[in-house]
Scaffold this active site. Sequence first.
Site, PDB file in Angstrom:
ATOM      1  N   HIS A 212       3.961  -7.418 -10.537  1.00 11.59           N
ATOM      2  CA  HIS A 212       4.723  -8.034  -9.439  1.00 11.59           C
ATOM      3  C   HIS A 212       5.620  -9.158  -9.954  1.00 11.59           C
ATOM      4  O   HIS A 212       5.224 -10.326  -9.900  1.00 11.59           O
ATOM      5  CB  HIS A 212       3.757  -8.639  -8.415  1.00 11.59           C
ATOM      6  CG  HIS A 212       3.063  -7.645  -7.553  1.00 11.59           C
ATOM      7  ND1 HIS A 212       3.540  -7.265  -6.312  1.00 11.59           N
ATOM      8  CD2 HIS A 212       1.922  -6.955  -7.743  1.00 11.59           C
ATOM      9  CE1 HIS A 212       2.722  -6.383  -5.779  1.00 11.59           C
ATOM     10  NE2 HIS A 212       1.725  -6.177  -6.621  1.00 11.59           N
TER      11      HIS A 212
ATOM     12  N   ARG B  47      -2.950   5.524  -9.331  1.00 15.17           N
ATOM     13  CA  ARG B  47      -3.135   4.313  -8.527  1.00 15.17           C
ATOM     14  C   ARG B  47      -4.398   3.565  -8.965  1.00 15.17           C
ATOM     15  O   ARG B  47      -5.381   4.172  -9.372  1.00 15.17           O
ATOM     16  CB  ARG B  47      -3.247   4.681  -7.050  1.00 15.17           C
ATOM     17  CG  ARG B  47      -2.023   5.398  -6.511  1.00 15.17           C
ATOM     18  CD  ARG B  47      -2.228   5.807  -5.061  1.00 15.17           C
ATOM     19  NE  ARG B  47      -2.433   4.646  -4.217  1.00 15.17           N
ATOM     20  CZ  ARG B  47      -3.106   4.670  -3.072  1.00 15.17           C
ATOM     21  NH1 ARG B  47      -3.646   5.780  -2.646  1.00 15.17           N
ATOM     22  NH2 ARG B  47      -3.241   3.560  -2.369  1.00 15.17           N
TER      23      ARG B  47
ATOM     24  N   ILE C  29      -1.854  -6.556  -9.556  1.00 16.30           N
ATOM     25  CA  ILE C  29      -2.774  -6.558  -8.414  1.00 16.30           C
ATOM     26  C   ILE C  29      -3.068  -5.106  -8.030  1.00 16.30           C
ATOM     27  O   ILE C  29      -2.193  -4.405  -7.524  1.00 16.30           O
ATOM     28  CB  ILE C  29      -2.170  -7.308  -7.203  1.00 16.30           C
ATOM     29  CG1 ILE C  29      -1.786  -8.743  -7.601  1.00 16.30           C
ATOM     30  CG2 ILE C  29      -3.150  -7.317  -6.031  1.00 16.30           C
ATOM     31  CD1 ILE C  29      -0.966  -9.483  -6.553  1.00 16.30           C
TER      32      ILE C  29
ATOM     33  N   GLU D 205       7.993 -10.588  -8.599  1.00 13.41           N
ATOM     34  CA  GLU D 205       8.422 -11.508  -7.527  1.00 13.41           C
ATOM     35  C   GLU D 205       7.384 -12.595  -7.259  1.00 13.41           C
ATOM     36  O   GLU D 205       7.669 -13.548  -6.557  1.00 13.41           O
ATOM     37  CB  GLU D 205       8.719 -10.714  -6.241  1.00 13.41           C
ATOM     38  CG  GLU D 205       7.514 -10.268  -5.431  1.00 13.41           C
ATOM     39  CD  GLU D 205       6.725  -9.102  -6.037  1.00 13.41           C
ATOM     40  OE1 GLU D 205       7.063  -8.658  -7.156  1.00 13.41           O
ATOM     41  OE2 GLU D 205       5.754  -8.670  -5.390  1.00 13.41           O
TER      42      GLU D 205
ATOM     43  N   CYS E  32       5.106  -2.174  -8.407  1.00 10.81           N
ATOM     44  CA  CYS E  32       3.724  -1.855  -8.041  1.00 10.81           C
ATOM     45  C   CYS E  32       3.668  -0.674  -7.065  1.00 10.81           C
ATOM     46  O   CYS E  32       4.001   0.441  -7.454  1.00 10.81           O
ATOM     47  CB  CYS E  32       3.016  -3.102  -7.522  1.00 10.81           C
ATOM     48  SG  CYS E  32       1.221  -2.923  -7.641  1.00 10.81           S
TER      49      CYS E  32
ATOM     50  N   GLU F 140       0.870  -1.176   0.000  1.00 10.89           N
ATOM     51  CA  GLU F 140       0.000   0.000   0.000  1.00 10.89           C
ATOM     52  C   GLU F 140       0.911   1.232   0.000  1.00 10.89           C
ATOM     53  O   GLU F 140       1.620   1.478   0.974  1.00 10.89           O
ATOM     54  CB  GLU F 140      -0.886  -0.060   1.246  1.00 10.89           C
ATOM     55  CG  GLU F 140      -1.864   1.075   1.375  1.00 10.89           C
ATOM     56  CD  GLU F 140      -2.845   1.127   0.218  1.00 10.89           C
ATOM     57  OE1 GLU F 140      -3.263   0.055  -0.268  1.00 10.89           O
ATOM     58  OE2 GLU F 140      -3.172   2.241  -0.216  1.00 10.89           O
ATOM     59  N   SER F 141       0.866   1.983  -1.094  1.00 12.48           N
ATOM     60  CA  SER F 141       1.852   3.046  -1.268  1.00 12.48           C
ATOM     61  C   SER F 141       1.748   4.146  -0.217  1.00 12.48           C
ATOM     62  O   SER F 141       2.764   4.735   0.163  1.00 12.48           O
ATOM     63  CB  SER F 141       1.748   3.638  -2.672  1.00 12.48           C
ATOM     64  OG  SER F 141       0.426   4.024  -2.959  1.00 12.48           O
TER      65      SER F 141
HETATM   66  N1  GLN Z   1      -3.033  -0.356  -5.008  1.00  4.97           N
HETATM   67  C1  GLN Z   1      -1.816  -0.240  -4.278  1.00  4.97           C
HETATM   68  C2  GLN Z   1      -1.451   1.211  -4.043  1.00  4.97           C
HETATM   69  O1  GLN Z   1      -1.982   2.060  -4.688  1.00  4.97           O
HETATM   70  C3  GLN Z   1      -0.684  -0.950  -4.989  1.00  4.97           C
HETATM   71  C4  GLN Z   1      -1.015  -2.406  -5.085  1.00  4.97           C
HETATM   72  C5  GLN Z   1       0.153  -3.325  -5.053  1.00  4.97           C
HETATM   73  O2  GLN Z   1       1.275  -2.978  -4.712  1.00  4.97           O
HETATM   74  N2  GLN Z   1      -0.145  -4.554  -5.377  1.00  4.97           N
HETATM   75  O3  GLN Z   1      -0.646   1.507  -3.215  1.00  4.97           O
END
Ligand code: GLN
Length: 200
Positions: free
Chosen positions: A176, A113, A141, A178, A86, A55-56
């Site tokens: 992602h 986002r 994701i 990883e 991400c 979660e950024s």
């Molecule tokens: N939706 C997340 C964000 O905005 C990022 C999602 C992720 O890292 N899989 O921070």
Amino acid sequence: MTLTAGVIGVQGDVAEHANAITRAATAHGERVDVREIRDSGLVPDCDLLSMPGGESTTISRLLRREEIAPEIREHVAAGKPLLATCAGLIVAARDAGDERVANLDVLDVTVERNAFGRQRDSFEAPIGIAGLDEPFPGVFIRAPVITDSGECEVLATWDDRPVAVRSGPIVGTSFHPELTDDARLHGLAFFENPALDTSA
Ligand code: GLN
């Protein structure tokens, strides 16, 4: 000699990045010691750095609170490789269009986002990536879209939108890498990166 790799671990997804780095290192005949970064003082010892998703808003807040943010900026300014995936990409970006994200502003992109829309909230797609012979399994994701890739080299697009970019020592991906068995993207970002100093 053994390289030191750091995985930013303020929120999670550390083991997956650590595994991918180790596999990519082996594939390139390098030895690597992978460390989880949750506190300041560790990044300066790292030859390469991964910044995972999550979660950024939370990640950027914790990086600032723990005083890791300026160390990541210095790592990049010193020309050392960084892979930002991400939410990591969102944090690395110049602007995420969201004041709750404290952008590091080390990568010349703007992002939006969660921009692939509800139906495409999470999906997997084969992504052609410059520098890789075969498509890469891209796991998205709630992924960000790169809305402006600035001066960056676009390494991959999906749906006509950039989803992987490179600028100097940094590789950023919306997806992602990883979360697959495929360590080629980590190989590209780190061990095929001219910015990596293997002489230390
Ligand atoms: N939706 C997340 C964000 O905005 C990022 C999602 C992720 O890292 N899989 O921070």
